[in-house]
Design a protein around this motif. Structure first.
Motif, short mmCIF file in Angstrom:
data_model
loop_
_atom_site.label_atom_id
_atom_site.label_comp_id
_atom_site.label_asym_id
_atom_site.label_seq_id
_atom_site.Cartn_x
_atom_site.Cartn_y
_atom_site.Cartn_z
N LEU A 90 2.35 -0.32 12.59
CA LEU A 90 2.03 0.92 13.31
C LEU A 90 1.56 2.01 12.35
CD1 LEU A 90 4.92 1.06 15.94
CD2 LEU A 90 2.51 0.55 16.37
N LEU A 91 2.08 1.97 11.14
CA LEU A 91 1.67 2.93 10.11
C LEU A 91 0.40 2.47 9.39
CD1 LEU A 91 5.15 3.74 8.50
CD2 LEU A 91 3.75 5.27 9.90
N ARG A 92 -0.15 1.36 9.83
CA ARG A 92 -1.35 0.78 9.23
C ARG A 92 -1.15 0.52 7.73
NH1 ARG A 92 -6.39 4.10 12.09
NH2 ARG A 92 -5.76 3.68 14.25
N TRP A 93 -0.05 -0.16 7.45
CA TRP A 93 0.30 -0.51 6.08
C TRP A 93 0.59 -2.01 6.02
CZ3 TRP A 93 4.80 2.21 2.98
CH2 TRP A 93 4.61 1.97 1.62
N PRO A 94 -0.46 -2.83 6.12
CA PRO A 94 -0.26 -4.28 6.15
C PRO A 94 0.35 -4.84 4.88
CG PRO A 94 -2.59 -3.73 5.93
CD PRO A 94 -1.89 -2.47 6.25
#
Length: 228
Positions: A90-94
């Motif tokens: 969700l934080l776009r931190w893959p």
């Protein structure tokens, strides 16, 4: 936020200190494993702390211990991993999501491999006890979250190290207490599990960062070639 543009999962300011801590923790795991290899009873340190095989905890604390123990069981562990991975996505931190899966997986795999090598048992030959997988997993997840938080908050070496170690101590103590209180592990099994997480997680973080950066560099090279 991928590749070189994404924040690292192992903050640069913490690399040296956590590397030293990881090396010391690995040494403790090896020493304890050698000391208790093939044992089927508590050692002197275990007896000094508590009689580990006595399942003496009573309600309501027994219910607290069982609830804590559940977090290290497959269902509870999966729930925690899915929740933290979802938060990272969700934080776009893959990169952080990969770190969570890799860190938790490698920690559990390490304890699983060490148990038959050490051969320490509790309550019968079929119950391998060293190191504690429950303690290792929960400590590993706490370390991962603390490392990610330290990086996102931009904490310095002292504050970041204190946060990471505090998270490890709180999580390890809570699960370790539950394991000993329920008679599932000796205290030294818990210490071995705690140190396993301290050894595995910094190394995993470094590896994830290194692989992610290499992948980003390769993708950048491909992009430059296509634009020519």
């Amino acid at each position: 936020m991928t590749g070189r543009s994404a924040p690292t999962v192992l903050p640069p300011s913490l690399r040296t200190w956590l590397g030293l801590i990881a090396a010391l923790a690995a040494l403790v795991v090896v020493v304890l494993g050698a000391l208790y290899a093939g044992h089927s009873e508590p050692g002197r340190v275990d007896r000094w702390i508590i009689q580990p095989t006595a399942d003496s905890v009573r309600p309501p604390w027994r219910n607290v211990a069982l609830a804590t123990d559940f977090l290290g069981e497959p269902a509870g562990a999966a729930m925690l991993v899915v929740a933290t991975v979802t938060g990272c996505l969700l934080l776009r931190w893959p990169r952080a999501a990969v770190f969570i899966v890799a860190g938790a997986g490698l920690t559990v795999a390490t304890t699983t491999l060490l148990k038959p090598l050490v051969g320490r048992t509790i309550h019968g030959d079929g119950n391998l006890s060293y190191p504690s997988g429950h303690t290792a997993f929960v400590t590993a997840l706490a370390l991962i979250v603390a490392l990610l938080a330290a990086g996102r908050l931009g904490l310095g070496r002292t504050a970041g190290t204190l946060l990471v170690l505090a998270a490890a101590v709180v999580a390890g103590t809570a699960m370790g207490w539950a394991q000993v209180a329920l008679g599932a592990h000796y205290p030294t099994d818990v210490l071995g599990g705690w140190c396993t997480a301290l050894a595995v997680i910094p190394a995993t973080a470094w590896l994830v960062d290194r692989m992610a950066d290499r992948l980003a560099d390769r993708m950048a090279d491909v992009g430059r070639r296509e634009r020519r």
